[in-house]
Design a protein around this motif. Structure first.
Motif, PDB file in Angstrom:
ATOM      1  N   ARG A 113       5.817 -38.082  -7.559  1.00  0.00           N
ATOM      2  CA  ARG A 113       6.991 -38.728  -6.746  1.00  0.00           C
ATOM      3  C   ARG A 113       6.632 -39.633  -5.785  1.00  0.00           C
ATOM      4  O   ARG A 113       7.423 -40.712  -5.345  1.00  0.00           O
ATOM      5  N   ILE A 114       5.527 -39.407  -4.979  1.00  0.00           N
ATOM      6  CA  ILE A 114       5.080 -39.979  -4.042  1.00  0.00           C
ATOM      7  C   ILE A 114       4.851 -41.552  -4.300  1.00  0.00           C
ATOM      8  O   ILE A 114       5.066 -42.578  -3.697  1.00  0.00           O
ATOM      9  N   GLY A 115       4.314 -41.655  -5.538  1.00  0.00           N
ATOM     10  CA  GLY A 115       4.290 -42.942  -6.298  1.00  0.00           C
ATOM     11  C   GLY A 115       3.234 -43.936  -5.582  1.00  0.00           C
ATOM     12  O   GLY A 115       3.558 -45.204  -5.955  1.00  0.00           O
ATOM     13  N   VAL A 116       2.097 -43.577  -4.733  1.00  0.00           N
ATOM     14  CA  VAL A 116       1.335 -44.420  -4.424  1.00  0.00           C
ATOM     15  C   VAL A 116       0.257 -44.087  -5.146  1.00  0.00           C
ATOM     16  O   VAL A 116      -0.500 -42.999  -4.912  1.00  0.00           O
ATOM     17  N   GLU A 117      -0.177 -45.078  -6.045  1.00  0.00           N
ATOM     18  CA  GLU A 117      -1.312 -44.692  -7.016  1.00  0.00           C
ATOM     19  C   GLU A 117      -2.740 -44.399  -6.295  1.00  0.00           C
ATOM     20  O   GLU A 117      -3.347 -43.297  -6.868  1.00  0.00           O
ATOM     21  N   VAL A 154      15.585 -34.436   0.176  1.00  0.00           N
ATOM     22  CA  VAL A 154      14.216 -34.023   0.787  1.00  0.00           C
ATOM     23  C   VAL A 154      13.602 -33.060   0.078  1.00  0.00           C
ATOM     24  O   VAL A 154      14.127 -31.843  -0.319  1.00  0.00           O
ATOM     25  N   VAL A 155      12.275 -33.222  -0.188  1.00  0.00           N
ATOM     26  CA  VAL A 155      11.711 -32.013  -1.011  1.00  0.00           C
ATOM     27  C   VAL A 155      10.068 -32.019  -0.162  1.00  0.00           C
ATOM     28  O   VAL A 155       9.247 -33.001  -0.086  1.00  0.00           O
ATOM     29  N   TYR A 156      10.067 -30.558   0.189  1.00  0.00           N
ATOM     30  CA  TYR A 156       8.664 -30.387   0.934  1.00  0.00           C
ATOM     31  C   TYR A 156       8.191 -29.292  -0.093  1.00  0.00           C
ATOM     32  O   TYR A 156       8.918 -28.337  -0.143  1.00  0.00           O
ATOM     33  N   LYS A 157       7.032 -29.230   0.035  1.00  0.00           N
ATOM     34  CA  LYS A 157       6.203 -27.950  -0.849  1.00  0.00           C
ATOM     35  C   LYS A 157       4.943 -27.821  -0.104  1.00  0.00           C
ATOM     36  O   LYS A 157       4.204 -28.748   0.312  1.00  0.00           O
ATOM     37  N   GLY A 158       4.783 -26.332  -0.086  1.00  0.00           N
ATOM     38  CA  GLY A 158       3.596 -25.929   0.930  1.00  0.00           C
ATOM     39  C   GLY A 158       2.989 -24.665   0.018  1.00  0.00           C
ATOM     40  O   GLY A 158       3.474 -24.090  -0.676  1.00  0.00           O
ATOM     41  N   ALA A 159       1.422 -24.721   0.411  1.00  0.00           N
ATOM     42  CA  ALA A 159       0.887 -23.694  -0.030  1.00  0.00           C
ATOM     43  C   ALA A 159       0.051 -23.006   1.191  1.00  0.00           C
ATOM     44  O   ALA A 159      -0.154 -23.858   2.187  1.00  0.00           O
ATOM     45  N   LEU A 160      -0.004 -21.704   1.326  1.00  0.00           N
ATOM     46  CA  LEU A 160      -0.666 -21.130   2.105  1.00  0.00           C
ATOM     47  C   LEU A 160      -1.750 -20.208   1.833  1.00  0.00           C
ATOM     48  O   LEU A 160      -1.540 -19.359   1.032  1.00  0.00           O
ATOM     49  N   GLN A 161      -2.847 -19.931   2.767  1.00  0.00           N
ATOM     50  CA  GLN A 161      -3.977 -18.994   2.237  1.00  0.00           C
ATOM     51  C   GLN A 161      -4.609 -18.715   3.529  1.00  0.00           C
ATOM     52  O   GLN A 161      -4.980 -19.515   4.399  1.00  0.00           O
ATOM     53  N   GLY A 162      -5.041 -17.379   3.591  1.00  0.00           N
ATOM     54  CA  GLY A 162      -5.899 -16.913   4.694  1.00  0.00           C
ATOM     55  C   GLY A 162      -5.212 -16.418   6.006  1.00  0.00           C
ATOM     56  O   GLY A 162      -3.906 -16.657   6.189  1.00  0.00           O
ATOM     57  N   LEU A 193       9.702 -36.761   1.280  1.00  0.00           N
ATOM     58  CA  LEU A 193       8.872 -35.876   0.654  1.00  0.00           C
ATOM     59  C   LEU A 193       7.648 -35.307   1.398  1.00  0.00           C
ATOM     60  O   LEU A 193       7.130 -35.885   2.360  1.00  0.00           O
ATOM     61  N   GLY A 194       7.260 -33.986   1.260  1.00  0.00           N
ATOM     62  CA  GLY A 194       6.214 -33.583   2.042  1.00  0.00           C
ATOM     63  C   GLY A 194       5.288 -32.546   1.254  1.00  0.00           C
ATOM     64  O   GLY A 194       6.014 -31.955   0.354  1.00  0.00           O
TER      65      GLY A 194
END
Lengths: 383, 252
Positions: free
Chosen positions: A357-361, A254-262, A226-227
């Motif tokens: 989903r990362i699951g680390v509280e 594999v699931v990677y999600k990203g956001a971009l700005q600027g 995951l990313g």
């Protein structure tokens, strides 16, 4: 000549590995594995910038029952995961590391709470090298967080070994200051019926290049990668993944999600999956989604799948890069929700399922807060 | 007290061949307590009217006016219109990944009222509103409209209608794709809303079926971007018997 070891990856997209620096000429930027990376901003990591100790301190907060050791670079544990450098930076970091941090979860230990390995940079003027080995012994269960913070020019190798039936979550959190340059090469070998969840989170840094690879040493293993990343003005964040299905009945997701700005925000996601002839009955799926929040950004997304056997359960990939969905914004706003609040909801929503989903509280609220802080920098301010 | 007044409304959309006029001078006044049905064949511009009132960016108003109690609606942003008391129940409600129904409803209610609803009573209110449309309260924890069936999406629109309690509700083909049971449930929701004060309702529909459960005060036949004929509920009966042929052929 150093040791002659070849990774023998038959995928044309992945070069054979070698410990010998001579096998890794200085890249020109034309190479497949370098074509997206702005080499000039690597501060010579890819060339011959000298490595100096002292700029990056490693501090470990270990969970009880988890064994942490700091060993000399010639410790036998190095190489235990089968990591063989496939690029010049990784090979240089291998040579330059003067020590190795070993995190070992003993057999059948179920660790309470995460073990955190902090890499704290105190300056980016000189290049640093580091080496970390995480060993999850048989039937152990644990979470290890690799936290990268501060200012640094760092090249490191991380080896992850899961023995049979181990369950391990590794979170690599690139939470750098704005001027950091970091290449991390992380390789996992997943044992029989073992389960690895590998999470990469990249927020800070000027240039972050993250290679995460996994192979299987026995059948029945499972890898979830995951990313999430958030690239701001001028930032380059590159994630290169490779899952090598080297054993039958293994799984990868594999699931990677990203956001971009600027202006000049650039993200790269390369998702390689190789299904070897022996890997019958496997299942794999990879997905990358990018949300482009402003003009002037660039998201490269390249999923690759090589299949050498048709006797599999399933294989697929998906990639999508888009702006805010106008219909989503309209729907929310038609219920009275102001534009900035609607955008905030959509971006949080975009990352929400992944964070869960990362699951680390202990990380969940931190990640949500970081998304909020990133949003306030640009997207919400512009309104 | 609320009056929605639409005067000589012209609306265009951008197409590959340049702007295309969809609404060609619509006049309509909805006073409080009145239910108006707009009926018309496919492509007559009914949905365009609904989305133009709500302010969807795809639709460009080229002339005319829309006012709510004399205040210019067209000068408002989409969210300002909602806060002024307009509500659009959509034909195709949008999925919003990662945003829970609970969070969405609370955020919307806070925006409409200008203050956060009291937590204890609000949860009860939401549960009651979902109960009334026979929607399992488990939907509250799901993402907005994600994986909802067509009927569930429409019920969710009615839940919002009741909770946000606007002055004027525009229902865009809320009846489409509903089976008879769901149609009754949705209609009952609209009727409850109507009884809850002097509410205006603009009910856009292709079929007369829903008008058996929601009685209109006025029926407007919409053809080719204009109101072709107006009348009382009896006009719906005529459409039921004869369809739109008379109006469509007259417009050609």
């Amino acid at each position: 000549m150093g040791q002659e070891v070849s990774l023998d990856v038959s995928s044309h997209l992945h070069p054979a590995g070698s410990f010998d620096l001579a096998d890794h000429p200085v890249p020109t930027g034309m190479e497949e594995i370098w074509r997206f990376t702005p080499l000039k901003r690597l501060r010579g990591l890819h060339d011959s910038a000298p490595f100096v100790d002292g700029a990056v301190a490693v501090k470990v907060e270990a969970s009880p029952d988890v064994v942490v050791e700091h060993l000399a670079a010639d410790a036998a544990v190095r190489g235990i995961s089968g990591l063989v450098p496939t690029d010049r930076i990784s090979a240089r970091a291998w040579d330059a590391a003067t020590g190795v941090t070993v995190v070992r979860i003993p057999t059948e230990v179920v660790a309470a709470g995460p073990t955190v390995v902090r890499h704290i940079g105190s300056g980016s003027d000189t290049a640093s090298a580091a080496h970390t080995v995480i060993v999850a012994e048989k039937f152990s269960r644990a979470t290890v967080v690799l936290d990268f913070e501060g200012s640094a020019t760092l090249a490191d190798n991380v080896e992850i070994l899961l023995d049979d039936g181990a369950e391990l979550t590794v979170v690599s959190l690139q939470d750098w200051a704005d001027d950091a340059v970091h290449q991390s090469t992380q390789h996992a070998r997943v044992g029989r019926d073992a389960t690895l969840k590998h999470v990469s989170v990249s927020f800070g840094g000027d240039l972050v290049r993250h290679d995460a690879t996994a192979e299987f040493s026995g059948p029945g293993g499972s890898v979830e990668m995951l990313g999430m990343y958030f690239a701001d003005e001028g930032q380059h964040i590159e994630h290169r993944l490779f899952v090598d299905h080297t054993a039958p009945r293994t799984k990868s997701n594999v699931v990677y999600k990203g956001a971009l700005q600027g202006q000049g925000a650039h993200t790269v996601w390369i998702g390689n999956v190789l299904i070897r002839k022996i890997a019958e009955g496997i299942e794999t799926y990879e997905e990358n989604r990018n949300l482009v929040l402003t003009d002037g950004c660039r998201a490269d997304s390249v999923p690759n799948l090589e299949i050498e056997t048709g006797e599999i359960e399933g294989a697929g990939h998906a990639s999508a890069t888009g702006r805010f969905d106008d219909e989503q914004l309209f729907y929310l706003r038609s219920r009275g929700i102001e534009e900035f609040e609607a955008r905030r909801l959509v971006v949080h929503g975009f990352f929400h399922d992944l964070i869960r989903r990362i699951g680390v509280e202990s990380l969940e609220s931190k990640l949500a807060e970081t998304v909020e802080a990133e949003l306030s920098k640009n997207v919400l301010k512009a309104l | 007290m609320a009056t929605l007044e639409i005067k000589d409304l012209h609306v265009s959309v951008d197409t590959e061949d340049g702007p295309k006029e969809i609404l060609k001078g619509v006049n309509l006044t909805i006073r409080d307590g009145e239910t108006h049905a707009i009926m018309g064949p496919n492509g007559s511009g009914k949905s365009t009217l609904a989305y133009s009132i709500a302010g969807h960016p795809k639709y460009h108003v080229t002339s005319g006016s829309v006012t709510l109690d004399g205040i210019d609606v067209l000068a408002m942003t989409v969210d300002e219109r909602a806060r002024a008391g307009l509500f659009l129940a959509m034909q195709y409600p949008v999925e919003v990944p990662g945003v829970s129904v609970t969070n969405f409803l609370r955020t919307a209610k806070t925006a409409i009222d200008g203050e956060a609803p009291k937590l204890r009573t609000w949860v009860k209110e939401v549960n009651a509103a979902m109960d009334r449309v026979k929607m399992d309260t488990a939907f509250a924890t799901r993402n907005v409209n994600e994986g909802f069936s067509g009927g569930e999406k429409k019920r969710h629109e009615i839940v919002q209608l009741e909770l946000l309690d606007p002055k004027v509700a525009v229902l865009d083909e809320t009846d489409s794709g509903l089976d008879i049971d769901a149609l009754k449930i949705v209609s009952e929701g609209v009727n409850r809303f109507k009884q809850n004060g002097d509410k205006g309702v603009l009910l856009i529909t292709h079929y007369t079926r829903i008008l058996r459960y929601i009685t209109p005060d006025f029926v407007h036949v919409f053809v080719n971007g204009q109101v072709a004929e107006e009348g009382g509920p009896e006009l719906a009966d005529e459409l039921e018997a004869n369809g739109y042929d008379r109006f469509v052929s007259a417009a050609v």
